[in-house]
Design an enzyme around this catalytic site. Structure first.
Site, PDB file in Angstrom:
ATOM      1  N   ASP A   1      25.895  41.222  41.423  1.00 26.75           N
ATOM      2  CA  ASP A   1      25.523  41.878  42.675  1.00 26.75           C
ATOM      3  C   ASP A   1      24.225  41.303  43.229  1.00 26.75           C
ATOM      4  OD1 ASP A   1      24.479  42.947  40.352  1.00 26.75           O
ATOM      5  OD2 ASP A   1      24.449  45.023  41.060  1.00 26.75           O
TER       6      ASP A   1
ATOM      7  N   TYR B   1      41.122  36.566  34.818  1.00 30.45           N
ATOM      8  CA  TYR B   1      42.439  36.179  35.308  1.00 30.45           C
ATOM      9  C   TYR B   1      43.338  35.676  34.176  1.00 30.45           C
ATOM     10  CZ  TYR B   1      40.347  36.295  40.019  1.00 30.45           C
ATOM     11  OH  TYR B   1      39.720  36.677  41.182  1.00 30.45           O
TER      12      TYR B   1
ATOM     13  N   LYS C   1      27.432  40.247  34.534  1.00 26.86           N
ATOM     14  CA  LYS C   1      27.161  41.663  34.798  1.00 26.86           C
ATOM     15  C   LYS C   1      26.942  42.323  33.435  1.00 26.86           C
ATOM     16  CE  LYS C   1      26.763  45.234  37.581  1.00 26.86           C
ATOM     17  NZ  LYS C   1      25.510  45.413  38.341  1.00 26.86           N
TER      18      LYS C   1
ATOM     19  N   ASP D   1      35.113  33.476  41.836  1.00 31.24           N
ATOM     20  CA  ASP D   1      36.052  33.572  42.946  1.00 31.24           C
ATOM     21  C   ASP D   1      35.412  34.310  44.120  1.00 31.24           C
ATOM     22  OD1 ASP D   1      38.369  33.426  44.421  1.00 31.24           O
ATOM     23  OD2 ASP D   1      39.550  34.733  43.143  1.00 31.24           O
TER      24      ASP D   1
ATOM     25  N   ASP E   1      33.769  32.637  48.005  1.00 36.51           N
ATOM     26  CA  ASP E   1      34.140  33.044  49.364  1.00 36.51           C
ATOM     27  C   ASP E   1      32.898  33.425  50.162  1.00 36.51           C
ATOM     28  OD1 ASP E   1      36.826  32.573  49.009  1.00 36.51           O
ATOM     29  OD2 ASP E   1      37.446  34.506  49.825  1.00 36.51           O
TER      30      ASP E   1
END
Length: 349
Positions: free
Chosen positions: A218, A135, A185, A242, A246
């Site tokens: 993942d 970001y 990742k 982020d 959630d």
């Protein structure tokens, strides 16, 4: 009597509703523990943008600087203002200007709350890097509107940025169960995420009492669902954190419980505390939004300000209310209003 000056930014949609309901709860716990909370409400929002052409005034950051903390409701109303404008015009500038590089979000089930998983014995603290990474806002578009259009979004990871968020995670793990999960990742992103792994390994040598596990994002997402009780402190980049938080909100009963702290551990600037459920324009002003995420965010704020007994009492009062299940908003299967739930927490105090 010690008094803390708090900037209130209700923002958009149900942000207005939950701040209106949640602020008196903080006032109640402040009176019980003999400290004061003074506030100033700032109208910065998408409505402010439509009137003034900016999400906050040019000197907005300087207006916020003298406060002890910022208590935010929600930002965004995409049918009126694009999310890219509202986010980059208010929330991200506050995070970056005050270097609020720690985004901490707790995920556990409050008493009486039923989550969607078979497992209910989890207590996860997600530590998300909050100022750079995916970001960073570095990039651009060329040949816009043509068949040759190109869009480039560049993630930026600095050694200082990665090391300090990981160190915060190690310190948090040391205070809790001594377990840290670092999420990357690195099999696919062979520069930034391999770099993150290398910094993790270097810091691990300084914390021999902390057990470090490394997960690809993942696999970490799957573990949140299948074995959340095996996780404690989870550290991730801006984007991965982020997304995972959630998911953490979903397993703790929904976004109505998800609280967030945006912190500069060095102090000297106001840290910011908020629910993460968004502005939910479809139910704005109806008085049915769940205020518990906002109240929980308020507890995080009090803890950050050093009022740890008050913060603990506030969490206990919330759990008293959820355990009794007599004051629940419609998202939890009840018929109570936003204000009713907040009043129930005050009564429980």
């Amino acid at each position: 009597m010690r008094t803390y000056n708090i900037a209130l930014i209700p923002g958009d949609g149900i942000g207005v509703d939950v701040i209106k309901a949640g602020w008196p709860v903080l006032g109640a716990v402040a009176r019980r523990f003999d400290f004061g909370l003074a506030s100033k409400t700032l109208p910065w929002s998408c409505g402010y943008y439509l009137e003034h052409g900016v999400m906050m005034p040019a000197d907005g950051i300087e207006q916020l600087r003298p406060f002890d903390a910022i208590f935010l409701g929600a930002v965004g109303w995409p049918t009126r203002v694009p999310d890219s404008v509202s986010l980059h015009g208010l929330l991200l500038p506050i995070r970056k200007s005050f270097d609020l590089y720690v985004n901490a979000r707790p995920h556990r089930l409050l008493k009486g709350v039923k989550g969607p998983l078979r497992s209910d014995g989890f207590d996860i603290l997600c530590i998300r890097e909050n100022t750079e990474g995916e970001y960073s806002g570095a990039g651009g578009r060329v040949h816009q509107g043509t068949v040759n259009e190109v869009a480039v979004e560049t993630s930026i990871f600095t050694r200082n940025g990665v090391e300090r968020i990981l160190r915060y995670g190690f310190e948090a793990a040391r205070k809790r169960s001594g377990k840290l999960a670092s999420v990357t990742k690195s099999n696919a992103q062979k520069y930034s995420m391999v770099f993150w792994d290398e910094v993790t390994d270097a810091l691990a040598a300084e914390y021999p009492d902390v057990k470090v596990s490394r997960y690809h994002v993942d696999a970490a997402a799957a573990r949140f669902v299948t074995n959340p009780e095996t996780l404690d402190v989870v550290v991730a980049s801006n984007l991965f954190g982020d997304i995972l938080t959630d998911l953490g909100a979903a397993i703790q009963g929904g976004l109505g419980f998800a609280a967030s702290a945006n912190i500069n551990p060095a102090g000297g600037v106001p840290s910011m505390f908020e629910p993460v459920h968004g502005s939910a324009p479809d139910i704005a002003g109806k008085g049915i939004a769940n205020p518990l995420a906002t109240i929980w965010a308020g507890a995080l704020m009090l803890d950050h300000l050093g009022e740890r007994q008050a913060a603990s009492a506030l969490i206990a009062a919330m759990e008293n209310v959820t355990a009794q299940r007599t004051a629940l908003t419609p998202d939890l299967g009840g018929a109570s209003s936003t204000t009713d739930v907040a009043k129930a927490v005050i009564d429980a105090l």
